[in-house]
Design an enzyme around this catalytic site. Sequence first.
Site, mmCIF file in Angstrom:
data_model
loop_
_atom_site.group_PDB
_atom_site.id
_atom_site.type_symbol
_atom_site.label_atom_id
_atom_site.label_comp_id
_atom_site.label_asym_id
_atom_site.label_seq_id
_atom_site.Cartn_x
_atom_site.Cartn_y
_atom_site.Cartn_z
ATOM 1 N N ARG A 85 11.170 3.936 3.946
ATOM 2 C CA ARG A 85 10.730 2.971 4.960
ATOM 3 C C ARG A 85 11.974 2.216 5.404
ATOM 4 O O ARG A 85 12.799 1.819 4.573
ATOM 5 C CB ARG A 85 9.705 1.999 4.382
ATOM 6 N N HIS A 143 4.486 5.830 11.733
ATOM 7 C CA HIS A 143 4.052 5.695 10.334
ATOM 8 C C HIS A 143 3.065 6.855 10.117
ATOM 9 O O HIS A 143 1.847 6.679 10.074
ATOM 10 C CB HIS A 143 3.375 4.338 10.148
ATOM 11 N N ARG A 152 0.804 -1.222 0.000
ATOM 12 C CA ARG A 152 0.000 0.000 0.000
ATOM 13 C C ARG A 152 0.843 1.282 0.000
ATOM 14 O O ARG A 152 0.640 2.172 -0.832
ATOM 15 C CB ARG A 152 -0.887 0.043 1.264
ATOM 16 N N THR A 153 1.765 1.384 0.952
ATOM 17 C CA THR A 153 2.460 2.658 1.156
ATOM 18 C C THR A 153 3.348 2.998 -0.046
ATOM 19 O O THR A 153 3.339 4.124 -0.546
ATOM 20 C CB THR A 153 3.303 2.593 2.443
ATOM 21 N N LYS A 199 25.893 -3.422 -0.773
ATOM 22 C CA LYS A 199 27.361 -3.520 -0.829
ATOM 23 C C LYS A 199 28.001 -2.859 0.394
ATOM 24 O O LYS A 199 29.202 -2.663 0.446
ATOM 25 C CB LYS A 199 27.883 -2.834 -2.089
#
Length: 309
Positions: free
Chosen positions: A107, A135, A57-58, A85
Amino acid sequence: MLKRKDLLGLIDVTAEEIQEILDVATDMKRHLREGDKQLPYLQGKTATILFYENSTRTRTSFELAAKYLGATVINIAAGTSSVAKGETLVDTGKTLDAQLNDFLIMRHPMGGAPYLLAKVAKAGVLNAGDGMNEHPTQALLDMLTMRETFGSLEGLKVAIVGDIKHSRVAKSNLFGLKKMGAEVRMFAPQTLIPKGIDQMGAKLCSSKEEALDGADVVMGLRIQLERQQAGNFPSLNEYAQFYGIEGKALAYANPNAIIMHPGPVNRGVELTGKVIDHEKSRIEEQVFSGIAVRMAVLKLLNDYREYNK
Ligand code: CP
């Protein structure tokens, strides 16, 4: 206008700022409903989406929001970037700044990671979920969905049931809803209630019935198995029996109550299938609100950048 470069959490956002975001999001939602997906407030701007954790969703709604606003959008998955890396978050931020990004949407599994990125990056940073911390855009889209239903957040009784300890959604909703004058009740197994959440304004309930009694909003939260060690509750079946929301529990709520869940849902655990698909369920509306809220936040942060040029 939001007077900030970044949106990192609702802990330090004012009621006036929340009101402004929700007002602009309401306008964005009206445009989207009318089929108008070209609102070029971010024409010529670049947004990079940097996700170190899974999302449906986000991630997609931030991408749609930025594209509907006319921005160029780049997607980076941590597994395919130079993070794999060994590049640090700070160096990643400096690299993305050197490419003249206007917004970094991140995120990250570690609480506080977006705060670190925001310190080093000239670009505006939007927190799309940081570990168990916050959030903010999820809580804003939840508040938009509630406000649309009830007209105001003032005095609303919101019952949040589920894995509160691991939930960034619960914390952002608590910060935002309290500022807007709502009552926030929480119910979970003792092992899934974070210490001090009552001192942050949550009303802790000792039964599902107490939490849902007269509630206007019944919000289930996902059991976050990926963030917890075994032993917080005996089994998923028992969790569903004692903490899951089913039709019988809904009878305690306000007859006009709505059912919400940030998703993804463990069907049959936090909510029964019937409750998810109930006519009072606003789960799909929450997803739609997500695009409008993210458009609003991007527009308002961009207005501030333009003003301070
Ligand atoms: N609600 C939410 O954050 O969902 P995603 O993990 O799918 O983005």
